[in-house]
Write an enzyme that holds these catalytic residues in place. Structure first.
Site, PDB file in Angstrom:
ATOM      1  N   ARG A 164     -34.413  -0.786  27.597  1.00 40.46           N
ATOM      2  CA  ARG A 164     -33.231  -0.486  26.777  1.00 40.46           C
ATOM      3  C   ARG A 164     -33.243  -1.273  25.479  1.00 40.46           C
ATOM      4  O   ARG A 164     -32.205  -1.675  24.946  1.00 40.46           O
ATOM      5  CB  ARG A 164     -31.925  -0.778  27.544  1.00 40.46           C
ATOM      6  CG  ARG A 164     -31.801  -0.031  28.862  1.00 40.46           C
ATOM      7  CD  ARG A 164     -31.750   1.489  28.683  1.00 40.46           C
ATOM      8  NE  ARG A 164     -31.685   2.129  29.992  1.00 40.46           N
ATOM      9  CZ  ARG A 164     -32.753   2.512  30.680  1.00 40.46           C
ATOM     10  NH1 ARG A 164     -33.978   2.329  30.188  1.00 40.46           N
ATOM     11  NH2 ARG A 164     -32.622   3.101  31.859  1.00 40.46           N
ATOM     12  N   SER A 238     -23.673   3.546  31.532  1.00 40.72           N
ATOM     13  CA  SER A 238     -23.937   2.206  32.086  1.00 40.72           C
ATOM     14  C   SER A 238     -23.566   1.133  31.067  1.00 40.72           C
ATOM     15  O   SER A 238     -24.124   1.092  29.978  1.00 40.72           O
ATOM     16  CB  SER A 238     -25.419   2.077  32.457  1.00 40.72           C
ATOM     17  OG  SER A 238     -25.770   3.036  33.432  1.00 40.72           O
ATOM     18  N   GLU A 334     -25.432  -3.559  28.061  1.00 41.77           N
ATOM     19  CA  GLU A 334     -26.273  -2.508  27.482  1.00 41.77           C
ATOM     20  C   GLU A 334     -25.597  -1.878  26.274  1.00 41.77           C
ATOM     21  O   GLU A 334     -26.247  -1.462  25.326  1.00 41.77           O
ATOM     22  CB  GLU A 334     -26.564  -1.430  28.536  1.00 41.77           C
ATOM     23  CG  GLU A 334     -27.491  -0.336  28.072  1.00 41.77           C
ATOM     24  CD  GLU A 334     -27.909   0.581  29.202  1.00 41.77           C
ATOM     25  OE1 GLU A 334     -28.009   1.801  28.946  1.00 41.77           O
ATOM     26  OE2 GLU A 334     -28.130   0.107  30.323  1.00 41.77           O
TER      27      GLU A 334
END
Length: 338
Positions: A164, A238, A334
């Site tokens: 990510r 998320s 994130e």
């Protein structure tokens, strides 16, 4: 080109949060982007790049010129019997691009079906799901230097993709506007359906010899069953990354919590599902006025309507502190918080 003042960004963030841009402009081409960056009137005004807003938490108004890349188009650059190379504008909706590939029989992005956001955000975040990361199909990324207005092509290697992560979130954060990406896809695809949920759903679908469309459909079914639709409940998917911890630390945790799941990353590291940690810390389904933790997926923080970004941020910090106290693991966010 029209620069607007005091524009609501509620429609440009999937949390559905009220925040205003001091100035706002849509750019529909690289030339338009270069023109606004070179314009003396805006040269010294801070710039803020906002795509589909699917991975951002707005905690305040943006006192800057918000640039929304609306560059679209999918062009075949190169093609042979095995592969096809597509140049795609940053403003294309990611899921629409995936469906285009599925319709054409181009394999490589079907596991990334139904991920919200735009094509421009995909390399920045190195989006991933069900065993596939977008870095595996990106040839290069086209971007424009915010300071100079000059165009640059970043190779896959130069993007410095990680979990990510990319160079655009690290050393080049806020320095470039991604205007497009080039993808190499397979016309004779090898499917990635190793995840248990995917295999189970394919069996339920009766797909004995699955196609890329079957895999795409299975993943969409799974995502819809687990994740809230941002059009119905504000969220950014998320909120936290799955932490990667030393094998020795995981072994110690397994002694304390025998049911803790973990997935080997390499010989020294184990990945632990953040959702499991958050749920076991007691946060799943938690609600505080108009914000909370989703009832089906503890990894997702939600805005039920009327919530604020500041309250969601405060909740995320409580969750991080709670998980760290219980498991000794620090969760990393994130979502980009502004």
């Amino acid at each position: 080109m029209l620069v607007q003042s005091n524009v609501s960004l509620r429609h440009l963030n999937t949390f559905g949060l009220d925040a205003d841009a001091r100035f706002f402009i849509n750019v529909h081409s690289v030339d338009e982007l270069a023109a606004i960056l070179h314009d003396p009137e805006w040269k010294n005004t801070p710039k803020f790049i906002l795509g589909g807003g699917s991975n951002i938490l707005l905690t305040r108004d943006i006192e800057a010129l918000v640039i929304h890349p609306a560059i679209v188009g999918i062009t075949v650059v190169e093609e042979n019997e095995e592969t096809v190379v597509l140049a795609v504008g940053a403003g294309e909706v990611w899921h629409d691009f995936v469906m285009h590939c599925v319709d054409k029989g181009y394999g490589g992005v079907e596991n990334l079906s139904l991920i919200p956001g735009t094509v421009g955000a995909a390399p920045m975040q190195n989006i991933g799901a069900y065993g596939v990361e977008v870095k595996s199909v990106i040839e290069c990324v086209e971007a424009v230097d915010i300071e100079s207005g000059e165009k640059r092509i970043f190779s896959n290697e130069e993007c410095q993709f990680g979990y990510r992560e990319s160079v655009f979130k690290k050393s080049l954060k806020d320095k470039y506007v991604i205007t497009g990406a080039t993808f190499r896809l397979n016309k004779k695809p090898v499917l990635n359906a190793a995840y248990g949920d995917v295999q189970k759903t394919l069996r339920e679908m009766g797909a004995e010899i699955p196609t890329i469309r079957d895999v795409s459909e299975a993943i969409m079914q799974i995502r819809r069953s687990k994740l809230p639709d941002p059009a119905e409940i504000g969220n950014a998917g998320s909120f936290f990354k799955n932490p990667e911890i030393p094998v020795a630390q995981f072994a110690h945790l397994r002694e304390l919590f025998p049911e803790i799941p973990g997935y080997p990353v390499d010989a020294e590291t184990t990945k632990v599902p953040a959702g499991w940690l958050i749920e076991r810390a007691g946060w799943k389904g938690y609600r505080e006025d108009d914000i909370g933790v989703h009832a089906r997926q503890a990894l997702v923080l939600v805005n039920y309507g009327g919530g604020s970004g500041a309250k969601i941020k405060a909740l995320s910090e409580k969750i991080r502190e709670s998980v760290n106290k219980k498991f000794g693991i620090t969760l990393n966010v994130e979502v980009n918080i502004h």
